[in-house]
Design a protein around this motif. Sequence first.
Motif, PDB file in Angstrom:
ATOM      1  N   GLU A 267       0.840  -1.192   0.000  1.00 25.52           N
ATOM      2  CA  GLU A 267       0.000   0.000   0.000  1.00 25.52           C
ATOM      3  C   GLU A 267       0.879   1.247   0.000  1.00 25.52           C
ATOM      4  OE1 GLU A 267      -2.738  -0.087   3.185  1.00 25.52           O
ATOM      5  OE2 GLU A 267      -3.822  -1.851   2.465  1.00 25.52           O
ATOM      6  N   ALA A 268       0.452   2.255  -0.748  1.00 32.05           N
ATOM      7  CA  ALA A 268       1.216   3.493  -0.848  1.00 32.05           C
ATOM      8  C   ALA A 268       1.105   4.279   0.455  1.00 32.05           C
ATOM      9  CB  ALA A 268       0.691   4.319  -2.015  1.00 32.05           C
ATOM     10  N   PRO A 269       2.144   5.031   0.818  1.00 30.81           N
ATOM     11  CA  PRO A 269       2.056   5.882   2.020  1.00 30.81           C
ATOM     12  C   PRO A 269       0.901   6.868   1.880  1.00 30.81           C
ATOM     13  CG  PRO A 269       4.320   5.735   1.216  1.00 30.81           C
ATOM     14  CD  PRO A 269       3.466   5.106   0.176  1.00 30.81           C
ATOM     15  N   ASP A 270       0.174   7.048   2.977  1.00 28.39           N
ATOM     16  CA  ASP A 270      -1.033   7.872   2.899  1.00 28.39           C
ATOM     17  C   ASP A 270      -1.326   8.481   4.260  1.00 28.39           C
ATOM     18  OD1 ASP A 270      -3.223   9.084   1.859  1.00 28.39           O
ATOM     19  OD2 ASP A 270      -4.429   7.270   1.626  1.00 28.39           O
ATOM     20  N   PHE A 271      -1.921   9.678   4.225  1.00 30.78           N
ATOM     21  CA  PHE A 271      -2.444  10.269   5.452  1.00 30.78           C
ATOM     22  C   PHE A 271      -3.796   9.630   5.769  1.00 30.78           C
ATOM     23  CE2 PHE A 271       0.086  14.027   3.893  1.00 30.78           C
ATOM     24  CZ  PHE A 271       1.043  13.980   4.894  1.00 30.78           C
ATOM     25  N   LYS A 286      -5.320  22.322 -17.458  1.00 24.72           N
ATOM     26  CA  LYS A 286      -6.233  21.621 -18.335  1.00 24.72           C
ATOM     27  C   LYS A 286      -5.561  20.383 -18.929  1.00 24.72           C
ATOM     28  CE  LYS A 286      -9.315  22.337 -22.287  1.00 24.72           C
ATOM     29  NZ  LYS A 286      -9.793  23.295 -23.317  1.00 24.72           N
ATOM     30  N   GLY A 287      -6.287  19.279 -18.935  1.00 25.96           N
ATOM     31  CA  GLY A 287      -5.767  18.040 -19.497  1.00 25.96           C
ATOM     32  C   GLY A 287      -4.876  17.246 -18.563  1.00 25.96           C
ATOM     33  N   ALA A 288      -4.750  17.661 -17.306  1.00 23.32           N
ATOM     34  CA  ALA A 288      -3.889  16.943 -16.369  1.00 23.32           C
ATOM     35  C   ALA A 288      -4.493  15.589 -16.023  1.00 23.32           C
ATOM     36  CB  ALA A 288      -3.684  17.762 -15.099  1.00 23.32           C
ATOM     37  N   GLY A 289      -3.617  14.565 -15.957  1.00 24.94           N
ATOM     38  CA  GLY A 289      -4.053  13.224 -15.580  1.00 24.94           C
ATOM     39  C   GLY A 289      -3.859  12.968 -14.105  1.00 24.94           C
ATOM     40  N   GLY A 290      -4.150  11.736 -13.703  1.00 27.14           N
ATOM     41  CA  GLY A 290      -4.101  11.395 -12.288  1.00 27.14           C
ATOM     42  C   GLY A 290      -2.740  11.578 -11.662  1.00 27.14           C
ATOM     43  N   TYR A 291      -1.676  11.110 -12.347  1.00 32.18           N
ATOM     44  CA  TYR A 291      -0.338  11.218 -11.775  1.00 32.18           C
ATOM     45  C   TYR A 291       0.122  12.671 -11.691  1.00 32.18           C
ATOM     46  CZ  TYR A 291       0.471   6.198 -11.675  1.00 32.18           C
ATOM     47  OH  TYR A 291       0.398   4.861 -11.369  1.00 32.18           O
ATOM     48  N   GLU A 292      -0.241  13.483 -12.689  1.00 32.35           N
ATOM     49  CA  GLU A 292       0.136  14.896 -12.635  1.00 32.35           C
ATOM     50  C   GLU A 292      -0.606  15.603 -11.505  1.00 32.35           C
ATOM     51  OE1 GLU A 292       0.357  18.837 -15.575  1.00 32.35           O
ATOM     52  OE2 GLU A 292      -0.422  16.912 -16.319  1.00 32.35           O
ATOM     53  N   ILE A 293      -1.896  15.302 -11.365  1.00 28.39           N
ATOM     54  CA  ILE A 293      -2.663  15.901 -10.265  1.00 28.39           C
ATOM     55  C   ILE A 293      -2.105  15.459  -8.923  1.00 28.39           C
ATOM     56  CG2 ILE A 293      -4.943  16.024  -9.186  1.00 28.39           C
ATOM     57  CD1 ILE A 293      -6.161  15.627 -11.970  1.00 28.39           C
ATOM     58  N   GLY A 294      -1.806  14.157  -8.815  1.00 35.58           N
ATOM     59  CA  GLY A 294      -1.245  13.656  -7.559  1.00 35.58           C
ATOM     60  C   GLY A 294       0.078  14.311  -7.218  1.00 35.58           C
ATOM     61  N   GLY A 295       0.923  14.556  -8.243  1.00 32.57           N
ATOM     62  CA  GLY A 295       2.201  15.232  -7.990  1.00 32.57           C
ATOM     63  C   GLY A 295       1.999  16.643  -7.485  1.00 32.57           C
ATOM     64  N   GLU A 307       0.963   7.944  -5.377  1.00 30.06           N
ATOM     65  CA  GLU A 307       0.310   6.656  -5.549  1.00 30.06           C
ATOM     66  C   GLU A 307      -0.981   6.561  -4.751  1.00 30.06           C
ATOM     67  OE1 GLU A 307       3.417   7.134  -4.860  1.00 30.06           O
ATOM     68  OE2 GLU A 307       4.445   6.497  -6.707  1.00 30.06           O
ATOM     69  N   ALA A 308      -0.982   7.167  -3.551  1.00 30.89           N
ATOM     70  CA  ALA A 308      -2.196   7.129  -2.724  1.00 30.89           C
ATOM     71  C   ALA A 308      -3.346   7.843  -3.423  1.00 30.89           C
ATOM     72  CB  ALA A 308      -1.917   7.760  -1.363  1.00 30.89           C
ATOM     73  N   PHE A 309      -3.050   8.990  -4.045  1.00 27.76           N
ATOM     74  CA  PHE A 309      -4.111   9.721  -4.749  1.00 27.76           C
ATOM     75  C   PHE A 309      -4.583   8.954  -5.985  1.00 27.76           C
ATOM     76  CE2 PHE A 309      -5.400  12.595  -8.133  1.00 27.76           C
ATOM     77  CZ  PHE A 309      -6.437  13.289  -7.521  1.00 27.76           C
ATOM     78  N   VAL A 310      -3.633   8.441  -6.775  1.00 26.11           N
ATOM     79  CA  VAL A 310      -4.005   7.726  -7.998  1.00 26.11           C
ATOM     80  C   VAL A 310      -4.829   6.492  -7.670  1.00 26.11           C
ATOM     81  CG1 VAL A 310      -3.105   6.460  -9.987  1.00 26.11           C
ATOM     82  CG2 VAL A 310      -2.046   8.611  -9.285  1.00 26.11           C
ATOM     83  N   SER A 311      -4.445   5.785  -6.602  1.00 25.81           N
ATOM     84  CA  SER A 311      -5.202   4.602  -6.205  1.00 25.81           C
ATOM     85  C   SER A 311      -6.634   4.970  -5.818  1.00 25.81           C
ATOM     86  CB  SER A 311      -4.496   3.903  -5.041  1.00 25.81           C
ATOM     87  OG  SER A 311      -5.244   2.805  -4.585  1.00 25.81           O
ATOM     88  N   ALA A 312      -6.794   6.066  -5.051  1.00 30.00           N
ATOM     89  CA  ALA A 312      -8.135   6.488  -4.644  1.00 30.00           C
ATOM     90  C   ALA A 312      -8.945   6.983  -5.838  1.00 30.00           C
ATOM     91  CB  ALA A 312      -8.029   7.588  -3.587  1.00 30.00           C
ATOM     92  N   GLN A 313      -8.291   7.681  -6.771  1.00 35.40           N
ATOM     93  CA  GLN A 313      -8.994   8.164  -7.945  1.00 35.40           C
ATOM     94  C   GLN A 313      -9.488   7.006  -8.815  1.00 35.40           C
ATOM     95  OE1 GLN A 313      -6.615  10.049 -10.941  1.00 35.40           O
ATOM     96  NE2 GLN A 313      -8.258  11.421 -11.590  1.00 35.40           N
ATOM     97  N   THR A 314      -8.675   5.944  -8.909  1.00 33.83           N
ATOM     98  CA  THR A 314      -9.060   4.787  -9.706  1.00 33.83           C
ATOM     99  C   THR A 314     -10.244   4.053  -9.087  1.00 33.83           C
ATOM    100  OG1 THR A 314      -6.755   4.544 -10.407  1.00 33.83           O
ATOM    101  CG2 THR A 314      -8.200   2.646 -10.718  1.00 33.83           C
ATOM    102  N   LYS A 315     -10.263   3.981  -7.774  1.00 31.34           N
ATOM    103  CA  LYS A 315     -11.354   3.282  -7.096  1.00 31.34           C
ATOM    104  C   LYS A 315     -12.670   4.060  -7.133  1.00 31.34           C
ATOM    105  CE  LYS A 315      -8.229   0.887  -3.900  1.00 31.34           C
ATOM    106  NZ  LYS A 315      -7.808   0.734  -2.484  1.00 31.34           N
ATOM    107  N   ASN A 316     -12.599   5.389  -7.243  1.00 34.71           N
ATOM    108  CA  ASN A 316     -13.809   6.207  -7.249  1.00 34.71           C
ATOM    109  C   ASN A 316     -14.419   6.201  -8.653  1.00 34.71           C
ATOM    110  OD1 ASN A 316     -15.654   8.513  -7.302  1.00 34.71           O
ATOM    111  ND2 ASN A 316     -14.710   9.088  -5.350  1.00 34.71           N
TER     112      ASN A 316
END
Length: 590
Positions: A267-271, A286-295, A307-316
Motif C-alpha cells: 500500500e502506498a504511504p497515505d495520510f 487543463k488536461g492533467a491526468g491522475g499522476y500529474e494531479i497527484g504530484g 500513488e495514494a491519490f491515484v489509487s483512490a482516484q481509480t477506485k472512485n
Amino acid sequence: MTEYGRGPGSEPWHPEDPLYGDQGWGGQQPAAGHAPYAGEHQQQYPQAQQGQYQQDQQYQYGQGQYDTGQGQYDTGQGQYAQNQYDTGQGQYQDPYQQGGQQQYQDPYQQQPQNQQQQHYDGGWDTGQHAAAPYGADPSATYGGDPAGYATRQEADYYGTPDAYPPPQPPGRRRAEPEPATDWEAEAAQEETHPFFTGDDGRDEDEGPDEDARGGGDGGGRDRRGKQKTKKGGRNGLACLVVAAVLAGGLGAVGYFGYQFWQGQFGEAPDFSGTGVSATVEVTIPKGAGGYEIGGILKEAGVVKSVEAFVSAQTKNPKGGTIQDGVYLLKKEQSGESAVEAMLNPASRNNLTIPEGTRNATVYTSIDKKLKLKPGTTESVAEAKADSLGLPEWAKNHEDVKDPLEGFLFPAAYPVSQGDKPEAILKKMVARANQEYEKAGLESKAKGLGLKNPWELLTLASLVQVEGKTHDDFRKMSEVIYNRLKPTNTETNQLLQFDSAFNYLKGQSKIDISEDEINSNQDPYNTYTQRGLTPGPISNPGNEALTAALNPTDDGWLYFVATDGMKKTEFAKTLAEHQKLVDKFNDSRGN
C-alpha cells in the motif's frame, strides 16, 4: 638434453661449465686436476659415426683394464689397453664419497696442455692424449686458483654448495621435466595465509625470546600456550568481522527488497482522515491526468504520496471527471478524501460563469472573487475592450451597449488571490474565440441567411435566454429565423422578446405592461425595432450555439412560457398563440 647443454657437438653445455665442450667424457677422462668418478659405468660410443672431432678430446677404449685403487672394473666391453695410466698425483679424498672415508688412486696421469689432437682411424694409440688446447687451464675461468685448494689439481669445482651439479654421463642424462600447468601448480601450492593456517605471522623461534623475557622455561611454555590461544582469538575475530559484513549485506538486501516490494505491491504511504485545518490553493492545468494531479497535491502537502491519490482516484467511479481549475483544499488528508473534495464544486476556487449570464453579472462576480471595489472590473472592460482579444468581426458595431457581451464564454475559470481583472477577462475572451472557431460561426453565418457571424452570435444569445431545454433551443432558433424572414406577415420581422427589453433595462421581469414595452424605442426593444438586437444580450453556451446552427423546420412562429418559468410551448398560427397566452394568464391569476 640436460639443463647444461647438449651432448657431444659443436656447441658447449654451458658458458661457465669447467668441462667446456664435454671433453672429459670421451674415454671417461677427467679434466686436469679432477678425480674420476668412482663407480660410474662407462658407455662405449659407437665408432662408425664419430669421425674426426674438432673440439672435444675423445679416447677410444681398448681391451684392457685400469685400476681405480678399489679393485678390477669391468666395462663389459673387454679389457682396456695394455698401458696403465697413473696420474702420479698420489692419493686424495674423493669429495663425492659419503663421509669422505675411502682413499683411492687417480688412474690418470696429468695431461700436458699442448698435446696434439687425436684422430680416429679405427684404433687408438696407447699413449697419453690431452684435451683440446684452450690456451690456458680451464680453471682460469674462475680467476686463478680456487679457494681452499693448494693447487689447481686439488680443486674440485663441484664440491662447494654453490657449484653447479656435476655433469652426468651421456647414458645417464635425464630429460628435462615437463613444465607444470597452472592448475597443477595451484594444486601443489599450499595455502599459507594466516587466516586459513591459524598462524599470526610469527616464527616458532620467537618463543624462546619471549620466554627469556618472561623468565624461565616454565614461563615459555605458558606463553606458548597463551600464544596459541591468541591465534585462535584472532581467527575468531576475523570470522566475526566476516560474519558481520555478511549480515550487514543481507540486511541491506532485505531492506531494499522490502522497499521494492512495498513500492510494487504494498500500500502506498497515505495520510488518514479529511486533513488538518490549514488549507492551500492548488491549480490543476487543463488536461492533467491522475499522476500529474497527484504530484501537484503531494508538492502542496495535500496528500502524502502520488500513488495514494491515484489509487483512490481509480477506485472512485467519478474519479476521472476531476476538472481543471483552482481548488482550495485542506492539507494532510488521505487520497480518498482529496478525490472526494475535488469532485465537490464547493472546493473549487474557480469563477464559474453559467450559460446565458449577462456581462454585468460577470463583472460583479469578478469583483467579489478578487475582493475588489464594485465596478472595478466593469471599468476595465469599458476601457480595454479592444485589447482583450476580440476578433475583427466583433468590433465597431453601432448601438452596442457592451462590446464584450457574448464573449465572456460560460465556463469555470481558476482565480487566485492577486489575479487582475484584465487577466481574467482575457481568459474568457480567448475561450470564446476557441469555441466559436470550433463551431464555425464565420463559415456558416451566410448559409443561414445572416449577414455575418456577429448576427449569428446575437441570435444564439437570444435562444439561450428564451429557451429552457435542449429541444426548446432548436424550436426557439426556428422561431427567430422564421420571424426574420421578409415574407413574415404575422409579426412583420418583429421578434417581440421580453428578454431583450429586460436586457436594456438591466432587469429580469416577467410581468411587463404593454404600454411600457410598446412605448420604448431603444434599439434593444424588439417590440418596437425590427430584426435582431444590435448585439448579443447574454453569453450563450455550446447548446445554444448548436441550436442556432441547426434549427428545426416545423413552421414554428410563436411561443409562450405558460408557467412563467420552466415550461415553454410553441405555436404555428396566431390563433394557437392566443390560446397559449390565455393559459399563461390563467396560471398567473390574471
